[in-house]
Each structure stands twice: as C-alpha cells, then as structure tokens.
Design a protein around this motif. Structure first.
Motif, PDB file in Angstrom:
ATOM      1  N   UNK A 108     -51.268 -30.040  78.383  1.00  0.00           N
ATOM      2  CA  UNK A 108     -51.869 -28.703  78.469  1.00  0.00           C
ATOM      3  C   UNK A 108     -53.307 -28.772  78.962  1.00  0.00           C
ATOM      4  N   UNK A 109     -53.752 -27.671  79.526  1.00  0.00           N
ATOM      5  CA  UNK A 109     -55.182 -27.478  79.781  1.00  0.00           C
ATOM      6  C   UNK A 109     -55.439 -25.990  79.699  1.00  0.00           C
ATOM      7  N   UNK A 110     -56.701 -25.619  79.587  1.00  0.00           N
ATOM      8  CA  UNK A 110     -57.001 -24.192  79.517  1.00  0.00           C
ATOM      9  C   UNK A 110     -58.280 -23.878  80.264  1.00  0.00           C
ATOM     10  N   UNK A 111     -58.386 -22.647  80.673  1.00  0.00           N
ATOM     11  CA  UNK A 111     -59.582 -22.213  81.393  1.00  0.00           C
ATOM     12  C   UNK A 111     -59.798 -20.727  81.160  1.00  0.00           C
ATOM     13  N   UNK A 112     -61.054 -20.374  80.938  1.00  0.00           N
ATOM     14  CA  UNK A 112     -61.456 -18.967  80.876  1.00  0.00           C
ATOM     15  C   UNK A 112     -62.013 -18.625  82.248  1.00  0.00           C
ATOM     16  N   UNK A 113     -61.466 -17.629  82.900  1.00  0.00           N
ATOM     17  CA  UNK A 113     -61.849 -17.320  84.279  1.00  0.00           C
ATOM     18  C   UNK A 113     -62.979 -16.292  84.305  1.00  0.00           C
ATOM     19  N   UNK A 114     -64.091 -16.677  84.911  1.00  0.00           N
ATOM     20  CA  UNK A 114     -65.273 -15.802  84.972  1.00  0.00           C
ATOM     21  C   UNK A 114     -65.302 -15.040  86.296  1.00  0.00           C
ATOM     22  N   UNK A 115     -66.167 -14.034  86.375  1.00  0.00           N
ATOM     23  CA  UNK A 115     -66.306 -13.328  87.659  1.00  0.00           C
ATOM     24  C   UNK A 115     -66.907 -14.258  88.720  1.00  0.00           C
ATOM     25  N   UNK A 116     -67.671 -15.244  88.282  1.00  0.00           N
ATOM     26  CA  UNK A 116     -68.199 -16.231  89.227  1.00  0.00           C
ATOM     27  C   UNK A 116     -67.069 -17.080  89.827  1.00  0.00           C
ATOM     28  N   UNK A 117     -66.084 -17.436  88.991  1.00  0.00           N
ATOM     29  CA  UNK A 117     -64.916 -18.186  89.485  1.00  0.00           C
ATOM     30  C   UNK A 117     -64.204 -17.387  90.576  1.00  0.00           C
ATOM     31  N   UNK A 118     -63.993 -16.091  90.297  1.00  0.00           N
ATOM     32  CA  UNK A 118     -63.280 -15.227  91.242  1.00  0.00           C
ATOM     33  C   UNK A 118     -64.065 -15.119  92.551  1.00  0.00           C
ATOM     34  N   UNK A 119     -65.371 -14.957  92.428  1.00  0.00           N
ATOM     35  CA  UNK A 119     -66.209 -14.830  93.622  1.00  0.00           C
ATOM     36  C   UNK A 119     -66.213 -16.134  94.432  1.00  0.00           C
ATOM     37  N   UNK A 120     -66.357 -17.258  93.727  1.00  0.00           N
ATOM     38  CA  UNK A 120     -66.362 -18.556  94.424  1.00  0.00           C
ATOM     39  C   UNK A 120     -65.025 -18.803  95.133  1.00  0.00           C
ATOM     40  N   UNK A 121     -63.929 -18.460  94.442  1.00  0.00           N
ATOM     41  CA  UNK A 121     -62.618 -18.680  95.047  1.00  0.00           C
ATOM     42  C   UNK A 121     -62.440 -17.785  96.279  1.00  0.00           C
ATOM     43  N   UNK A 122     -62.909 -16.551  96.190  1.00  0.00           N
ATOM     44  CA  UNK A 122     -62.827 -15.634  97.336  1.00  0.00           C
ATOM     45  C   UNK A 122     -63.639 -16.168  98.513  1.00  0.00           C
ATOM     46  N   UNK A 123     -64.840 -16.639  98.231  1.00  0.00           N
ATOM     47  CA  UNK A 123     -65.683 -17.155  99.304  1.00  0.00           C
ATOM     48  C   UNK A 123     -65.084 -18.406  99.939  1.00  0.00           C
ATOM     49  N   UNK A 124     -64.446 -19.227  99.117  1.00  0.00           N
ATOM     50  CA  UNK A 124     -63.863 -20.471  99.619  1.00  0.00           C
ATOM     51  C   UNK A 124     -62.619 -20.197 100.462  1.00  0.00           C
ATOM     52  N   UNK A 125     -61.790 -19.262 100.022  1.00  0.00           N
ATOM     53  CA  UNK A 125     -60.506 -19.033 100.700  1.00  0.00           C
ATOM     54  C   UNK A 125     -60.547 -17.814 101.620  1.00  0.00           C
ATOM     55  N   UNK A 126     -61.630 -17.046 101.539  1.00  0.00           N
ATOM     56  CA  UNK A 126     -61.763 -15.767 102.260  1.00  0.00           C
ATOM     57  C   UNK A 126     -60.652 -14.795 101.877  1.00  0.00           C
ATOM     58  N   UNK A 127     -60.168 -14.889 100.657  1.00  0.00           N
ATOM     59  CA  UNK A 127     -59.230 -13.903 100.131  1.00  0.00           C
ATOM     60  C   UNK A 127     -60.042 -12.843  99.387  1.00  0.00           C
ATOM     61  N   UNK A 128     -60.346 -11.759 100.102  1.00  0.00           N
ATOM     62  CA  UNK A 128     -61.154 -10.689  99.513  1.00  0.00           C
ATOM     63  C   UNK A 128     -60.288  -9.470  99.186  1.00  0.00           C
ATOM     64  N   UNK A 129     -59.063  -9.710  98.744  1.00  0.00           N
ATOM     65  CA  UNK A 129     -58.211  -8.614  98.283  1.00  0.00           C
ATOM     66  C   UNK A 129     -59.025  -7.782  97.281  1.00  0.00           C
ATOM     67  N   UNK A 130     -59.180  -6.456  97.526  1.00  0.00           N
ATOM     68  CA  UNK A 130     -60.018  -5.640  96.625  1.00  0.00           C
ATOM     69  C   UNK A 130     -59.485  -5.579  95.197  1.00  0.00           C
ATOM     70  N   UNK A 131     -58.225  -5.947  95.019  1.00  0.00           N
ATOM     71  CA  UNK A 131     -57.629  -6.048  93.690  1.00  0.00           C
ATOM     72  C   UNK A 131     -58.462  -6.937  92.756  1.00  0.00           C
ATOM     73  N   UNK A 132     -59.217  -7.856  93.351  1.00  0.00           N
ATOM     74  CA  UNK A 132     -59.994  -8.803  92.550  1.00  0.00           C
ATOM     75  C   UNK A 132     -61.423  -8.319  92.279  1.00  0.00           C
ATOM     76  N   UNK A 133     -61.799  -7.173  92.874  1.00  0.00           N
ATOM     77  CA  UNK A 133     -63.193  -6.713  92.764  1.00  0.00           C
ATOM     78  C   UNK A 133     -63.328  -5.229  92.470  1.00  0.00           C
TER      79      UNK A 133
END
Lengths: 158, 158
Positions: B29-54
């Motif tokens: 097992x592993x666990x992670x709490x996802x922050x808004x910074x995680x979401x922003x970093x992932x969007x910037x890295x993958x250029x997935x800016x689906x507005x569903x995430x913001x």
C-alpha cells in the motif's frame, strides 16, 4: 512542447459555419517530446523513483538501452488530448498496454479515435481507441478509453 | 506526503533473517493527499488543463461538488507502489476504472495485491489487483496491473 491536432473526417466540413462534430473515423492527436526535466518533475510529484527512470545500469539490466520515461506520464497524453477538444470531459476508464519503451528526448504522438458514440441523457458516452507512437509507426502504448463528453462539438483550441 | 506500507501475510515472517518474499495474499500500500499544488504541477507538466480540475462551475455542471484531481495522477500511485518495493520493475499493463472523484485535499490509499506470480526465465511476471480508496472504503479506482519483477524479494525502503 505539446502540439495538438485534429484530423477530422470529411463529414465535419459539411458547413464551414456549423460547429465541427465528432464522428467515428475522426482522429484527435497530440504530441510531446519527453525531457529529463519532465521525468524528474513527475518523479518528484508522484514519488515514483523507480531507478529504471534514472539509472542506466538498472535500465540495461531490465533490457533497455537507456533510462525510460514513466509509462503513466506518457499515458497522460490520452486524457489531455480528449480534454483539449472537450472541456469538462469526464474520464470513465482507460486500459494501457505498454508495448515499447520511451527514452528521454523521444517524441511521442498520441492518437485518440472514437469507435463508439452514444447519447446518455444530456451527455455522450464516447469509447476511444487510444494509441501512442514513436518514430511514426512504433506503438508505445495501446489501449481504450471511455469518457463522458458534455456534447460532441469539437473545440479546436486555437 | 506519500506514506508506504507493506502488509505481508504471515508466511513472510517465517524467518526474520531471510528476505521477505512476495506471496499471493500480501498487500502493498501507499497513500497520498492530493493538494491544489499537485493538480497545478501535473497540469503544467502534461498540459492537461481540463477545467474540471480548476473551475468549480464546470465541475458542478459535470456532477461533482468541487474540482477534481486528474485520474491519471491518482493512478500513478500504482506503479509508484510497485516500484517502491521492486526496484527496476517494468510496467506491462494497467487497466483503470474511475469509480469516484478525488477532490483536492482528500487522502487516497492505493492497495496493490498480487493475484498471480509466474517465473519467466530470470524474471517474474506478476499480476496485481489494484485499487485506490478514500474515506477507508470508497473505491476511487479499480483495475489490474501486470509488471515484470527482477525477483520476488520485497524491498522495505525504510
């Protein structure tokens, strides 16, 4: 750099004033060249420090000529391509078969092709064949995705 | 923060000096709490800016109470969990069914359970049942993964 392209089939051009509508036979594409910075950022974000992505010795032991890009990072091209053309698209499922390694610096092209489109109340359930290629014809990832689309009007995003 | 845990079945404790060997019945097992910074970093890295995430308005239109974390970012817990315990593991396939949304700030626990282990020359082909949960029992992602493991000795990574 990620580039996005839509290769619509000819029906989409029936009127230059009507919105372009997604049809079976269309191909949505995007591409990305994966840098060592991308791999490092993804590792730091997900804490996936598999040495396969950094250590040439471990990579060679595993049968690769060099460290490879994370498969899930490459796979992110699929939802990114769908969302680019359908804002608010909701990801329902994705299958991924990792067929060939992606080395740092290689450009990958993702192709997303609708194979089934079905209206469900005020949304559409779209099944897509999803493939990533490198060197034009080498399949990197093969799979299928299902997404809920708010409508079938293609946003060009230009 | 990502935490990693191994819940071995009792056979793994037959000797405290022998390496712990992966068995059917173990749970990684592993666990992670996802922050808004995680979401922003992932969007910037993958250029997935689906507005569903913001965009709360688009998220609500799509049936969610708030913007949601990218499904593929949550799914990255699976290869990360496998690689944490098996350095050099090679990802062969992954299926993902996105069952429930993950909102920013929520903690997700990934469970990776071997369901089939087969030796193939000098490596092992492992099939895993892969699930992510939130709130202890709500299934967020369900699926299966196949990976090539260099051996079955579990690295604790402590």
């Amino acid at each position: 750099m990620i580039a996005n392209h839509l290769i619509p089939n000819l029906r989409s051009f029936s009127s230059s004033f009507a919105p372009r509508i997604l049809h079976i036979g269309d191909v949505l594409t995007s591409s990305k060249q994966f840098s060592d910075q991308d791999v490092l950022q993804f590792s730091n974000l997900t804490l996936d420090f598999n040495p396969l992505h950094f250590d040439p010795h471990i990579a060679r032991q595993s049968g690769f000529r060099d460290p490879i890009v994370h498969g899930i990072l490459v796979a992110s091209l699929f939802p990114r391509t769908i969302a680019f053309h359908f804002a608010g698209a909701v990801y329902v499922s994705q299958s991924l078969q990792f067929k060939s390694p992606v080395y740092v610096g290689e450009r990958v092209v993702a192709e997303v092709r609708p194979v089934q489109l079905r209206q469900n109340k005020d949304r559409y359930i779209a099944k897509f064949a999803t493939k990533c290629f490198k060197d034009r014809e080498v399949v990197v990832i093969d799979g299928e995705a299902v997404a809920l689309l708010p409508n079938l009007e293609i946003i060009d995003g230009k």
